[in-house]
Enzyme design. Structure first.
Site, short mmCIF file in Angstrom:
data_model
loop_
_atom_site.label_atom_id
_atom_site.label_comp_id
_atom_site.label_asym_id
_atom_site.label_seq_id
_atom_site.Cartn_x
_atom_site.Cartn_y
_atom_site.Cartn_z
N HIS A 309 0.87 -1.19 0.00
CA HIS A 309 0.00 0.00 0.00
C HIS A 309 0.90 1.23 0.00
O HIS A 309 1.95 1.24 0.61
CB HIS A 309 -0.87 0.01 1.27
CG HIS A 309 -2.04 0.92 1.17
ND1 HIS A 309 -1.95 2.26 1.42
CD2 HIS A 309 -3.32 0.68 0.82
CE1 HIS A 309 -3.13 2.82 1.23
NE2 HIS A 309 -3.99 1.88 0.87
N ASP A 367 -8.04 -5.11 0.02
CA ASP A 367 -8.53 -5.95 -1.08
C ASP A 367 -8.19 -7.41 -0.92
O ASP A 367 -8.69 -8.25 -1.66
CB ASP A 367 -7.93 -5.44 -2.40
CG ASP A 367 -8.52 -4.08 -2.76
OD1 ASP A 367 -7.77 -3.10 -2.77
OD2 ASP A 367 -9.74 -4.02 -2.98
C1 SDX Z 1 -6.28 0.10 -2.77
O1 SDX Z 1 -4.39 4.60 -1.94
C2 SDX Z 1 -5.32 3.98 -1.32
O2 SDX Z 1 -5.70 4.31 -0.22
C3 SDX Z 1 -5.95 2.82 -2.05
C4 SDX Z 1 -6.97 1.99 -1.27
C5 SDX Z 1 -8.22 2.78 -0.99
O3 SDX Z 1 -8.93 2.44 -0.04
O4 SDX Z 1 -8.56 3.70 -1.80
O5 SDX Z 1 -6.39 1.59 -0.03
C6 SDX Z 1 -7.42 0.76 -2.04
O6 SDX Z 1 -6.07 0.43 -3.90
C7 SDX Z 1 -5.40 -0.88 -2.04
C8 SDX Z 1 -4.20 -1.37 -2.93
C9 SDX Z 1 -4.72 -2.49 -3.85
N1 SDX Z 1 -3.70 -2.82 -4.84
C10 SDX Z 1 -3.06 -4.03 -4.80
O7 SDX Z 1 -3.19 -4.86 -3.91
C11 SDX Z 1 -2.14 -4.29 -5.98
C12 SDX Z 1 -0.80 -4.85 -5.50
N2 SDX Z 1 -0.10 -3.77 -4.75
C13 SDX Z 1 0.88 -3.00 -5.52
O8 SDX Z 1 0.50 -2.75 -6.84
C14 SDX Z 1 1.38 -1.78 -4.72
O9 SDX Z 1 1.68 -2.21 -3.46
C15 SDX Z 1 0.51 -0.55 -4.62
C16 SDX Z 1 0.07 -0.04 -5.94
C17 SDX Z 1 -0.68 -0.81 -3.77
C18 SDX Z 1 1.36 0.54 -3.95
O10 SDX Z 1 2.33 0.89 -4.84
P1 SDX Z 1 3.45 2.00 -4.45
O11 SDX Z 1 3.12 2.72 -3.21
O12 SDX Z 1 3.71 2.79 -5.66
O13 SDX Z 1 4.64 1.11 -4.03
P2 SDX Z 1 5.77 0.71 -5.01
O14 SDX Z 1 5.16 0.18 -6.27
O15 SDX Z 1 6.74 1.82 -5.08
O16 SDX Z 1 6.38 -0.54 -4.24
C19 SDX Z 1 7.41 -0.36 -3.31
C20 SDX Z 1 8.27 -1.60 -3.48
C21 SDX Z 1 8.64 -1.86 -4.94
O17 SDX Z 1 9.87 -2.55 -4.95
P3 SDX Z 1 11.24 -1.64 -5.25
O18 SDX Z 1 11.01 -0.96 -6.57
O19 SDX Z 1 11.29 -0.66 -4.08
O20 SDX Z 1 12.35 -2.67 -5.24
O21 SDX Z 1 7.52 -2.76 -3.08
C22 SDX Z 1 7.31 -3.62 -4.19
C23 SDX Z 1 7.58 -2.81 -5.44
O22 SDX Z 1 8.08 -3.66 -6.47
N3 SDX Z 1 5.91 -4.03 -4.14
C24 SDX Z 1 5.48 -5.27 -4.34
C25 SDX Z 1 4.10 -5.21 -4.14
N4 SDX Z 1 3.74 -3.96 -3.83
C26 SDX Z 1 4.86 -3.22 -3.84
N5 SDX Z 1 6.14 -6.41 -4.66
C27 SDX Z 1 5.36 -7.52 -4.78
N6 SDX Z 1 4.03 -7.55 -4.60
C28 SDX Z 1 3.36 -6.42 -4.28
N7 SDX Z 1 2.05 -6.42 -4.11
#
Ligand code: SDX
Length: 435
Positions: A309, A367
């Protein structure tokens, strides 16, 4: 919101330095007031994805991502989920305080008597293919509402804004249930004024005209709580989209449509559907390890859906509450050995012990479990995001209203860091090089 402290920026290529005011809210980090930066320095602030940007001042929802805290108008989500109905929370988010009994009765009555749709919308919805994705239909039908409700679209009238909010909260469940009925070739059921908000939805969604629909109070309470947990979440992507659309003066239905479109993405509200698809693809706990490795592999676009998140670097408090609701619903339905739920809990256990997830503070989010409980309730997976939208509509409209009412609000118009071609002249086509 004022403060006497300043933040000084020094340009190490010149002797220039810029002093920017620091502002404090009632909770959470202070902000550097950047509004004068370009005028005084000719510089833009650069923050794609808005990881360090406060886009507005708001009184609606507060999140402490490190501590895993979520407050709606100051009330902890745990207490609201335990003690309040979704319509009580709608009243809170819209008007700033929890209602007393008379206020709640009046609000529930207003919402109930707006649940019916203009009959012409039945024909509109029937113009879609029956196998259209429900979110595509929602974008279409909610966008079309502004074609039917011209009588209250003056965004400068608090009364019109309030009526639009009531209409949206009241009609979204009817639209979702109609979308589902249309996809399975069954007739629409009209809402009934003698039923509560969630009971009305459950009957329109799962009932049929040939017999009385038997409500299960455990399932009704579970869905009501799921809507409470999805109602608002600060400046998330879809709410920010609604605010930006609203900043141009567009009508509330058009703004909500932009929020629905943004929520559909798998990185946002589309994640609940993606979690279920992922669990079904993993299939068995013996495959969990390989999927955890895929999620950690930078060269693999696969991410563990339902994990991570932007704000929560601790357990999403909503995920804990939805997991508890999951247990209740599965127990009630005699599905406590549901293989997907057991797989989800095993996946959560393994991921939370893995250094990659621990180091990156990746926890289950709202989710992760919602798809499992929605599936148990009988909602098809391609409608999970529509259910998210049913909860979030009140948050979207509350933020839209707060923004419109803010005397300082102006049209949202970010700038950019241009990295394209410098100025160049058009050459006659005959002499242009092949690219
Ligand atoms: C919702 O914003 C909100 O409040 C949203 C929400 C709401 O109520 O409105 O809470 C609802 O959208 C919840 C999130 C649902 N999405 C998912 O579950 C999809 C999977 N999650 C990822 O896509 C991700 O964690 C996000 C999009 C939720 C957050 O992305 P960020 O903040 O941009 O984080 P990031 O992509 O910069 O990740 C940080 C690191 C990265 O690695 P590095 O580049 O630092 O090496 O963590 C890794 C990412 O690759 N990472 C993951 C991961 N999520 C982040 N690696 C594997 N699996 C994951 N799910």
């Amino acid at each position: 919101m004022n403060n006497k402290r300043h933040y000084t920026l020094n340009d190490d290529n010149s002797s220039s330095s810029y002093s920017l005011p620091l502002l404090s809210g009632s909770l959470g980090p202070d902000v550097v007031d950047m509004r004068s930066l370009y005028r005084e320095s000719g510089l833009f602030a650069f923050d794609p994805g808005f990881t360090s940007t406060a886009s507005c001042a708001s009184k609606i929802t507060y999140i402490d991502g490190e501590a895993g805290i979520l407050l709606y108008r100051g009330y902890p989500i745990e207490q609201l989920a335990e003690s309040c109905s979704f319509l009580e929370v709608c009243y809170l988010l819209l008007y700033g305080d929890l209602p007393n009994e008379d206020e709640l009765d009046g609000f529930v009555h207003r919402v109930t008597y707006h649940t019916l749709l203009h009959d012409q919308l039945n024909y509109f919805l029937k113009g879609f293919r029956r196998d259209a994705h429900p979110m595509a239909i929602m974008v279409g039908v909610v966008g079309a509402l502004s074609a039917f409700y011209h009588d209250a679209l003056d965004i400068n009238s608090q009364e019109d804004r309030d009526l639009s909010a009531i209409r949206i909260i009241a009609k979204i469940p009817t639209i979702i249930a109609m979308t589902y009925k249309y996809s399975i070739g069954l007739p629409f059921l009209f809402p009934r004024n003698d039923l509560g908000y969630v009971e009305n939805f459950m009957r329109m969604m799962f009932g049929n005209p040939c017999e009385e629909y038997r409500q299960n109070p455990v399932l009704v309470r579970a869905l009501d709580r799921i809507l409470v947990l999805h109602a608002d979440h600060e400046q998330n992507a879809s709410t920010s989209t609604v605010r930006l659309a609203g900043s141009s003066g567009a009508n509330p239905y058009a703004c909500l449509t932009s929020g629905i479109a943004c929520l559909w993405g798998p990185a946002h509200g589309g994640a609940n559907e993606a979690v279920l698809n992922m669990l079904q693809e993993i299939g068995d706990s013996s495959n969990i390890g390989q999927y955890i490795e895929k999620a950690k592999d930078k060269n693999d676009p696969f991410r563990l859906m339902g994990f991570g998140h932007r704000v929560y670097k601790n357990y999403d408090p909503r995920a804990k509450l939805i997991r508890q609701t999951c247990h209740e619903v599965l127990d009630e339905l005699g599905l406590k050995d549901d293989p997907l739920f057991k797989l989800a809990m095993e996946l959560e256990r393994i991921a939370l012990e893995d250094d990659y997830f621990i180091d990156k503070k990746l926890y289950p989010n709202v989710d992760f479990y919602s798809g499992i409980v929605l599936k148990a309730l009988g909602v098809p997976s391609n409608m999970f995001t529509a259910m998210f939208a049913m909860g979030r509509s009140v948050g979207w409209i509350a933020h839209w209203d707060e923004m419109i009412a803010d005397p300082e609000q102006k049209i949202g118009r970010p700038r950019q860091l241009y990295t394209g071609e410098p100025r160049r002249n058009v050459e006659p086509i005959a002499v242009r090089k092949h690219h």
